[in-house]
Write a protein that holds these residues in place. Sequence first.
Motif, PDB file in Angstrom:
ATOM      1  N   ASP A  21       7.976 -20.753  12.169  1.00 60.35           N
ATOM      2  CA  ASP A  21       7.098 -21.897  11.915  1.00 60.35           C
ATOM      3  C   ASP A  21       5.894 -21.534  11.060  1.00 60.35           C
ATOM      4  O   ASP A  21       4.906 -22.268  11.025  1.00 60.35           O
ATOM      5  CB  ASP A  21       6.600 -22.460  13.251  1.00 60.35           C
ATOM      6  CG  ASP A  21       5.738 -21.465  14.025  1.00 60.35           C
ATOM      7  OD1 ASP A  21       5.762 -20.252  13.673  1.00 60.35           O
ATOM      8  OD2 ASP A  21       5.046 -21.879  14.974  1.00 60.35           O
ATOM      9  N   THR A  22       5.962 -20.401  10.339  1.00 64.73           N
ATOM     10  CA  THR A  22       4.783 -19.908   9.643  1.00 64.73           C
ATOM     11  C   THR A  22       5.170 -19.332   8.285  1.00 64.73           C
ATOM     12  O   THR A  22       6.310 -19.457   7.835  1.00 64.73           O
ATOM     13  CB  THR A  22       4.064 -18.857  10.519  1.00 64.73           C
ATOM     14  OG1 THR A  22       2.831 -18.494   9.916  1.00 64.73           O
ATOM     15  CG2 THR A  22       4.913 -17.622  10.730  1.00 64.73           C
ATOM     16  N   ALA A  23       4.212 -18.706   7.622  1.00 70.36           N
ATOM     17  CA  ALA A  23       4.461 -18.031   6.351  1.00 70.36           C
ATOM     18  C   ALA A  23       3.522 -16.842   6.253  1.00 70.36           C
ATOM     19  O   ALA A  23       2.363 -16.906   6.670  1.00 70.36           O
ATOM     20  CB  ALA A  23       4.240 -18.973   5.170  1.00 70.36           C
ATOM     21  N   LEU A  24       4.027 -15.748   5.696  1.00 70.43           N
ATOM     22  CA  LEU A  24       3.295 -14.496   5.633  1.00 70.43           C
ATOM     23  C   LEU A  24       2.959 -14.145   4.194  1.00 70.43           C
ATOM     24  O   LEU A  24       3.795 -14.295   3.290  1.00 70.43           O
ATOM     25  CB  LEU A  24       4.132 -13.367   6.245  1.00 70.43           C
ATOM     26  CG  LEU A  24       4.722 -13.618   7.632  1.00 70.43           C
ATOM     27  CD1 LEU A  24       5.597 -12.446   8.054  1.00 70.43           C
ATOM     28  CD2 LEU A  24       3.635 -13.892   8.650  1.00 70.43           C
ATOM     29  N   ALA A  25       1.745 -13.643   3.988  1.00 70.05           N
ATOM     30  CA  ALA A  25       1.316 -13.181   2.671  1.00 70.05           C
ATOM     31  C   ALA A  25       1.884 -11.786   2.429  1.00 70.05           C
ATOM     32  O   ALA A  25       1.611 -10.854   3.190  1.00 70.05           O
ATOM     33  CB  ALA A  25      -0.205 -13.162   2.590  1.00 70.05           C
ATOM     34  N   VAL A  26       2.674 -11.644   1.362  1.00 72.09           N
ATOM     35  CA  VAL A  26       3.414 -10.412   1.093  1.00 72.09           C
ATOM     36  C   VAL A  26       3.078  -9.897  -0.301  1.00 72.09           C
ATOM     37  O   VAL A  26       2.919 -10.673  -1.247  1.00 72.09           O
ATOM     38  CB  VAL A  26       4.939 -10.657   1.207  1.00 72.09           C
ATOM     39  CG1 VAL A  26       5.723  -9.394   0.869  1.00 72.09           C
ATOM     40  CG2 VAL A  26       5.299 -11.158   2.602  1.00 72.09           C
ATOM     41  N   THR A  27       3.000  -8.577  -0.419  1.00 75.63           N
ATOM     42  CA  THR A  27       2.847  -7.917  -1.712  1.00 75.63           C
ATOM     43  C   THR A  27       3.943  -6.878  -1.865  1.00 75.63           C
ATOM     44  O   THR A  27       4.178  -6.078  -0.952  1.00 75.63           O
ATOM     45  CB  THR A  27       1.470  -7.239  -1.836  1.00 75.63           C
ATOM     46  OG1 THR A  27       0.450  -8.228  -1.722  1.00 75.63           O
ATOM     47  CG2 THR A  27       1.321  -6.533  -3.173  1.00 75.63           C
ATOM     48  N   ASP A  28       4.625  -6.894  -2.998  1.00 76.92           N
ATOM     49  CA  ASP A  28       5.728  -5.983  -3.276  1.00 76.92           C
ATOM     50  C   ASP A  28       5.494  -5.388  -4.661  1.00 76.92           C
ATOM     51  O   ASP A  28       5.454  -6.112  -5.655  1.00 76.92           O
ATOM     52  CB  ASP A  28       7.044  -6.766  -3.217  1.00 76.92           C
ATOM     53  CG  ASP A  28       8.277  -5.931  -3.533  1.00 76.92           C
ATOM     54  OD1 ASP A  28       8.147  -4.734  -3.846  1.00 76.92           O
ATOM     55  OD2 ASP A  28       9.389  -6.496  -3.474  1.00 76.92           O
ATOM     56  N   THR A  29       5.333  -4.071  -4.741  1.00 79.48           N
ATOM     57  CA  THR A  29       5.070  -3.449  -6.042  1.00 79.48           C
ATOM     58  C   THR A  29       6.305  -3.410  -6.921  1.00 79.48           C
ATOM     59  O   THR A  29       6.207  -3.139  -8.121  1.00 79.48           O
ATOM     60  CB  THR A  29       4.538  -2.019  -5.873  1.00 79.48           C
ATOM     61  OG1 THR A  29       5.536  -1.204  -5.232  1.00 79.48           O
ATOM     62  CG2 THR A  29       3.246  -2.003  -5.077  1.00 79.48           C
ATOM     63  N   GLY A  30       7.485  -3.662  -6.343  1.00 70.89           N
ATOM     64  CA  GLY A  30       8.700  -3.656  -7.126  1.00 70.89           C
ATOM     65  C   GLY A  30       9.086  -2.261  -7.570  1.00 70.89           C
ATOM     66  O   GLY A  30       8.568  -1.253  -7.099  1.00 70.89           O
ATOM     67  N   GLY A  31      10.034  -2.211  -8.500  1.00 72.52           N
ATOM     68  CA  GLY A  31      10.499  -0.931  -9.009  1.00 72.52           C
ATOM     69  C   GLY A  31      11.730  -0.439  -8.298  1.00 72.52           C
ATOM     70  O   GLY A  31      12.248  -1.069  -7.377  1.00 72.52           O
ATOM     71  N   SER A  32      12.206   0.733  -8.698  1.00 69.11           N
ATOM     72  CA  SER A  32      13.457   1.285  -8.183  1.00 69.11           C
ATOM     73  C   SER A  32      13.240   2.439  -7.207  1.00 69.11           C
ATOM     74  O   SER A  32      14.201   3.092  -6.795  1.00 69.11           O
ATOM     75  CB  SER A  32      14.327   1.771  -9.352  1.00 69.11           C
ATOM     76  OG  SER A  32      13.620   2.744 -10.112  1.00 69.11           O
ATOM     77  N   GLY A  33      11.992   2.702  -6.833  1.00 67.69           N
ATOM     78  CA  GLY A  33      11.707   3.786  -5.903  1.00 67.69           C
ATOM     79  C   GLY A  33      12.130   3.454  -4.488  1.00 67.69           C
ATOM     80  O   GLY A  33      12.553   2.335  -4.182  1.00 67.69           O
ATOM     81  N   VAL A  34      12.014   4.440  -3.604  1.00 69.13           N
ATOM     82  CA  VAL A  34      12.349   4.234  -2.194  1.00 69.13           C
ATOM     83  C   VAL A  34      11.484   3.108  -1.630  1.00 69.13           C
ATOM     84  O   VAL A  34      10.255   3.160  -1.716  1.00 69.13           O
ATOM     85  CB  VAL A  34      12.110   5.528  -1.387  1.00 69.13           C
ATOM     86  CG1 VAL A  34      12.291   5.272   0.104  1.00 69.13           C
ATOM     87  CG2 VAL A  34      13.040   6.637  -1.860  1.00 69.13           C
ATOM     88  N   PRO A  35      12.090   2.071  -1.038  1.00 74.26           N
ATOM     89  CA  PRO A  35      11.281   0.991  -0.452  1.00 74.26           C
ATOM     90  C   PRO A  35      10.583   1.466   0.830  1.00 74.26           C
ATOM     91  O   PRO A  35      11.215   2.013   1.723  1.00 74.26           O
ATOM     92  CB  PRO A  35      12.312  -0.096  -0.132  1.00 74.26           C
ATOM     93  CG  PRO A  35      13.562   0.305  -0.835  1.00 74.26           C
ATOM     94  CD  PRO A  35      13.526   1.786  -0.943  1.00 74.26           C
ATOM     95  N   VAL A  36       9.284   1.255   0.874  1.00 77.12           N
ATOM     96  CA  VAL A  36       8.493   1.584   2.063  1.00 77.12           C
ATOM     97  C   VAL A  36       7.825   0.300   2.531  1.00 77.12           C
ATOM     98  O   VAL A  36       7.116  -0.353   1.758  1.00 77.12           O
ATOM     99  CB  VAL A  36       7.417   2.645   1.758  1.00 77.12           C
ATOM    100  CG1 VAL A  36       6.673   3.021   3.041  1.00 77.12           C
ATOM    101  CG2 VAL A  36       8.027   3.879   1.111  1.00 77.12           C
ATOM    102  N   ILE A  37       8.042  -0.075   3.776  1.00 78.42           N
ATOM    103  CA  ILE A  37       7.378  -1.253   4.327  1.00 78.42           C
ATOM    104  C   ILE A  37       6.326  -0.784   5.325  1.00 78.42           C
ATOM    105  O   ILE A  37       6.592   0.047   6.187  1.00 78.42           O
ATOM    106  CB  ILE A  37       8.374  -2.243   4.969  1.00 78.42           C
ATOM    107  CG1 ILE A  37       7.649  -3.532   5.372  1.00 78.42           C
ATOM    108  CG2 ILE A  37       9.156  -1.639   6.114  1.00 78.42           C
ATOM    109  CD1 ILE A  37       8.573  -4.704   5.644  1.00 78.42           C
ATOM    110  N   TYR A  38       5.123  -1.309   5.171  1.00 82.77           N
ATOM    111  CA  TYR A  38       3.966  -0.880   5.948  1.00 82.77           C
ATOM    112  C   TYR A  38       3.636  -1.938   7.003  1.00 82.77           C
ATOM    113  O   TYR A  38       3.464  -3.117   6.671  1.00 82.77           O
ATOM    114  CB  TYR A  38       2.763  -0.674   5.026  1.00 82.77           C
ATOM    115  CG  TYR A  38       2.994   0.372   3.957  1.00 82.77           C
ATOM    116  CD1 TYR A  38       2.650   1.702   4.168  1.00 82.77           C
ATOM    117  CD2 TYR A  38       3.564   0.022   2.725  1.00 82.77           C
ATOM    118  CE1 TYR A  38       2.862   2.656   3.186  1.00 82.77           C
ATOM    119  CE2 TYR A  38       3.778   0.975   1.741  1.00 82.77           C
ATOM    120  CZ  TYR A  38       3.423   2.294   1.982  1.00 82.77           C
ATOM    121  OH  TYR A  38       3.635   3.238   1.008  1.00 82.77           O
ATOM    122  N   LEU A  39       3.517  -1.494   8.256  1.00 88.00           N
ATOM    123  CA  LEU A  39       3.300  -2.410   9.372  1.00 88.00           C
ATOM    124  C   LEU A  39       1.905  -2.178   9.930  1.00 88.00           C
ATOM    125  O   LEU A  39       1.574  -1.080  10.390  1.00 88.00           O
ATOM    126  CB  LEU A  39       4.373  -2.179  10.428  1.00 88.00           C
ATOM    127  CG  LEU A  39       5.819  -2.199   9.880  1.00 88.00           C
ATOM    128  CD1 LEU A  39       6.819  -1.954  10.984  1.00 88.00           C
ATOM    129  CD2 LEU A  39       6.101  -3.502   9.143  1.00 88.00           C
TER     130      LEU A  39
END
Length: 274
Positions: free
Chosen positions: A21-39
Amino acid sequence: MTKNNTSPTGTPWTGMVAVDDTALAVTDTGGSGVPVIYLNGQFATQGYWRHLIAALGPGWRHITYDERARGKKSKLSADYSFEAAVRDVDAVLAARGVHRALVVGWSYGAFVAAHWASRNPDRTIGAVLVDGAQPSDWLDEAMELRIRKLFRRMRWFMPLLRPTGLAPRLTAEQQAESNIELGRVARERELGPVLDRITVPTRYVVASGTSFGSRGDEQERIRAGLDAVVTRNPNIKISAKVASNHGAILRKDFPAVVAAITEVSTLADQQPTD
């Protein structure tokens, strides 16, 4: 799920991701490097990761987001539970077209990262847990009362910080309930089995001293719970114990977190594939 028709890879992207029921503000640097998600920490924002991301550099794909009712843009929700926080990881990764990622969590985010890694071994490159996800039975009736009293005292000045994004748009009662729920999640009988099920390279970076609201050596006694964890599970090790305290670790000792991320990524590359 995203509100923009931007490619999941390539150029940097910032936008809103709808979930429940919501929406989150997300930033993604993109690119082909290893994806790292920060919590993030329980009431923190994605801005806390800026020193770490700058130090790691553009060779990685950095994905950050503000949890429900955190930061300046993420929307309110009817559900601020721990399980909702775990679901949000899936929502953000799906929206950005990422199937497999390295998860990095600090404080509350470390608990979320541990649960997500435990539940999704095939989607987890590895995990770095920063001064959180330490099994401990620290929650009792006296602590519950202390937590409620603390957040009642804070309710007078929290509205002043909300326009800056430095305070969550949650009531004092909601913040207290979230903290109490975390105490239940942290119990040895709850968190221990979660950590035992982790099958990917996982490293802890541990702070020293106190955290907000703790007293005396409470925090150190909580950290001691990791000794049994690393004994039971060979995939999990303590990478470093640093000088800074819980609140300052991402600002003052981010190089230790960089080293842990690099180590986990290297170890994941060395693991055999089916």
